[in-house]
Design a protein around this motif. Sequence first.
Motif, PDB file in Angstrom:
ATOM      1  N   THR A  45     -17.965  -9.921 -23.770  1.00 32.49           N
ATOM      2  CA  THR A  45     -16.615 -10.130 -23.231  1.00 32.49           C
ATOM      3  C   THR A  45     -15.911  -8.807 -22.960  1.00 32.49           C
ATOM      4  N   GLU A  46     -15.967  -7.880 -23.897  1.00 27.10           N
ATOM      5  CA  GLU A  46     -15.295  -6.586 -23.719  1.00 27.10           C
ATOM      6  C   GLU A  46     -15.888  -5.820 -22.541  1.00 27.10           C
ATOM      7  N   GLY A  47     -17.201  -5.839 -22.408  1.00 23.50           N
ATOM      8  CA  GLY A  47     -17.856  -5.164 -21.292  1.00 23.50           C
ATOM      9  C   GLY A  47     -17.451  -5.767 -19.960  1.00 23.50           C
ATOM     10  N   ARG A  48     -17.356  -7.079 -19.902  1.00 20.09           N
ATOM     11  CA  ARG A  48     -16.940  -7.760 -18.671  1.00 20.09           C
ATOM     12  C   ARG A  48     -15.490  -7.414 -18.321  1.00 20.09           C
ATOM     13  N   ILE A  49     -14.625  -7.368 -19.334  1.00 21.52           N
ATOM     14  CA  ILE A  49     -13.224  -6.997 -19.109  1.00 21.52           C
ATOM     15  C   ILE A  49     -13.142  -5.574 -18.561  1.00 21.52           C
ATOM     16  N   ASN A  50     -13.874  -4.655 -19.165  1.00 24.89           N
ATOM     17  CA  ASN A  50     -13.844  -3.266 -18.708  1.00 24.89           C
ATOM     18  C   ASN A  50     -14.344  -3.126 -17.277  1.00 24.89           C
ATOM     19  N   VAL A  51     -15.384  -3.875 -16.934  1.00 27.56           N
ATOM     20  CA  VAL A  51     -15.910  -3.837 -15.566  1.00 27.56           C
ATOM     21  C   VAL A  51     -14.866  -4.377 -14.589  1.00 27.56           C
ATOM     22  N   LEU A  52     -14.229  -5.495 -14.917  1.00 26.87           N
ATOM     23  CA  LEU A  52     -13.216  -6.059 -14.027  1.00 26.87           C
ATOM     24  C   LEU A  52     -12.035  -5.111 -13.865  1.00 26.87           C
ATOM     25  N   LEU A  53     -11.642  -4.435 -14.947  1.00 23.88           N
ATOM     26  CA  LEU A  53     -10.559  -3.450 -14.841  1.00 23.88           C
ATOM     27  C   LEU A  53     -10.960  -2.311 -13.908  1.00 23.88           C
ATOM     28  N   ASP A  54     -12.200  -1.867 -14.011  1.00 24.81           N
ATOM     29  CA  ASP A  54     -12.694  -0.807 -13.136  1.00 24.81           C
ATOM     30  C   ASP A  54     -12.669  -1.256 -11.672  1.00 24.81           C
ATOM     31  N   ILE A  55     -13.122  -2.460 -11.428  1.00 28.87           N
ATOM     32  CA  ILE A  55     -13.132  -3.001 -10.067  1.00 28.87           C
ATOM     33  C   ILE A  55     -11.699  -3.130  -9.538  1.00 28.87           C
ATOM     34  N   LEU A  56     -10.809  -3.674 -10.347  1.00 28.11           N
ATOM     35  CA  LEU A  56      -9.425  -3.859  -9.916  1.00 28.11           C
ATOM     36  C   LEU A  56      -8.731  -2.527  -9.664  1.00 28.11           C
ATOM     37  N   SER A  57      -9.136  -1.472 -10.357  1.00 29.22           N
ATOM     38  CA  SER A  57      -8.518  -0.154 -10.140  1.00 29.22           C
ATOM     39  C   SER A  57      -8.804   0.369  -8.736  1.00 29.22           C
ATOM     40  N   GLN A  58      -9.815  -0.173  -8.079  1.00 30.86           N
ATOM     41  CA  GLN A  58     -10.186   0.251  -6.731  1.00 30.86           C
ATOM     42  C   GLN A  58      -9.536  -0.614  -5.653  1.00 30.86           C
ATOM     43  N   TYR A  59      -8.808  -1.648  -6.058  1.00 30.95           N
ATOM     44  CA  TYR A  59      -8.233  -2.592  -5.093  1.00 30.95           C
ATOM     45  C   TYR A  59      -7.111  -1.948  -4.284  1.00 30.95           C
ATOM     46  N   ARG A  60      -7.177  -2.106  -2.996  1.00 32.74           N
ATOM     47  CA  ARG A  60      -6.106  -1.734  -2.065  1.00 32.74           C
ATOM     48  C   ARG A  60      -6.171  -2.736  -0.912  1.00 32.74           C
ATOM     49  N   THR A  61      -5.020  -3.108  -0.379  1.00 34.13           N
ATOM     50  CA  THR A  61      -5.043  -3.971   0.795  1.00 34.13           C
ATOM     51  C   THR A  61      -5.345  -3.112   2.011  1.00 34.13           C
ATOM     52  N   SER A  62      -6.093  -3.655   2.926  1.00 29.83           N
ATOM     53  CA  SER A  62      -6.437  -2.953   4.162  1.00 29.83           C
ATOM     54  C   SER A  62      -5.275  -3.057   5.139  1.00 29.83           C
ATOM     55  N   GLU A  63      -5.227  -2.118   6.062  1.00 26.03           N
ATOM     56  CA  GLU A  63      -4.183  -2.157   7.082  1.00 26.03           C
ATOM     57  C   GLU A  63      -4.289  -3.468   7.859  1.00 26.03           C
ATOM     58  N   GLY A  64      -3.181  -4.130   8.016  1.00 26.86           N
ATOM     59  CA  GLY A  64      -3.157  -5.398   8.738  1.00 26.86           C
ATOM     60  C   GLY A  64      -3.502  -6.602   7.880  1.00 26.86           C
ATOM     61  N   GLU A  65      -3.960  -6.364   6.674  1.00 25.55           N
ATOM     62  CA  GLU A  65      -4.322  -7.461   5.773  1.00 25.55           C
ATOM     63  C   GLU A  65      -3.060  -8.008   5.108  1.00 25.55           C
ATOM     64  N   ARG A  66      -2.991  -9.325   5.019  1.00 28.66           N
ATOM     65  CA  ARG A  66      -1.848  -9.937   4.354  1.00 28.66           C
ATOM     66  C   ARG A  66      -1.926  -9.707   2.856  1.00 28.66           C
ATOM     67  N   LYS A  67      -0.741  -9.528   2.246  1.00 28.29           N
ATOM     68  CA  LYS A  67      -0.715  -9.408   0.794  1.00 28.29           C
ATOM     69  C   LYS A  67      -1.170 -10.720   0.178  1.00 28.29           C
ATOM     70  N   PRO A  68      -1.945 -10.658  -0.877  1.00 18.57           N
ATOM     71  CA  PRO A  68      -2.420 -11.895  -1.503  1.00 18.57           C
ATOM     72  C   PRO A  68      -1.277 -12.661  -2.163  1.00 18.57           C
ATOM     73  N   VAL A  69      -1.441 -13.952  -2.231  1.00 19.19           N
ATOM     74  CA  VAL A  69      -0.473 -14.800  -2.921  1.00 19.19           C
ATOM     75  C   VAL A  69      -0.995 -15.017  -4.341  1.00 19.19           C
ATOM     76  N   LEU A  70      -0.218 -14.536  -5.295  1.00 19.73           N
ATOM     77  CA  LEU A  70      -0.615 -14.632  -6.702  1.00 19.73           C
ATOM     78  C   LEU A  70       0.271 -15.634  -7.413  1.00 19.73           C
ATOM     79  N   ASP A  71      -0.303 -16.349  -8.388  1.00 18.57           N
ATOM     80  CA  ASP A  71       0.536 -17.233  -9.193  1.00 18.57           C
ATOM     81  C   ASP A  71       1.369 -16.368 -10.152  1.00 18.57           C
ATOM     82  N   ASP A  72       2.289 -16.975 -10.866  1.00 18.63           N
ATOM     83  CA  ASP A  72       3.217 -16.215 -11.714  1.00 18.63           C
ATOM     84  C   ASP A  72       2.505 -15.391 -12.781  1.00 18.63           C
TER      85      ASP A  72
END
Length: 96
Positions: free
Chosen positions: A48-75
């Motif tokens: 579980t900890e390894g999976r969390i760390n990997v997802l955090l690493d992946i999310l740290s690279q997230y950026r929206t592309s030019e022209g891409e709509r912002k995602p709709v997130l729940d609360d």
Amino acid sequence: MTKHTLKKLETLAKELGYKVRYEKGNFQSGYCLVEHQRVAIVNKFFDTEGRINVLLDILSQYRTSEGERKPVLDDTSTKLWKDLRPFLGIKEDEEE
């Protein structure tokens, strides 16, 4: 770190447009990211900890592309993403 935290990160990643799959693989970093498709293939043997760390690493690279709509997130995901961005080194203006 708990399975509940992992579930929240998986939901956030999905809402940001990633498909997260857990599979067997020989990844140097523990995961393989197919950039243009936003598919994250995570080593299924990680705990579980390894999976969390990997997802955090992946999310740290997230950026929206030019022209891409912002995602709709729940609360829950909105709050989590707002709390995580500074931790991940993402400035608010970088995301858009």
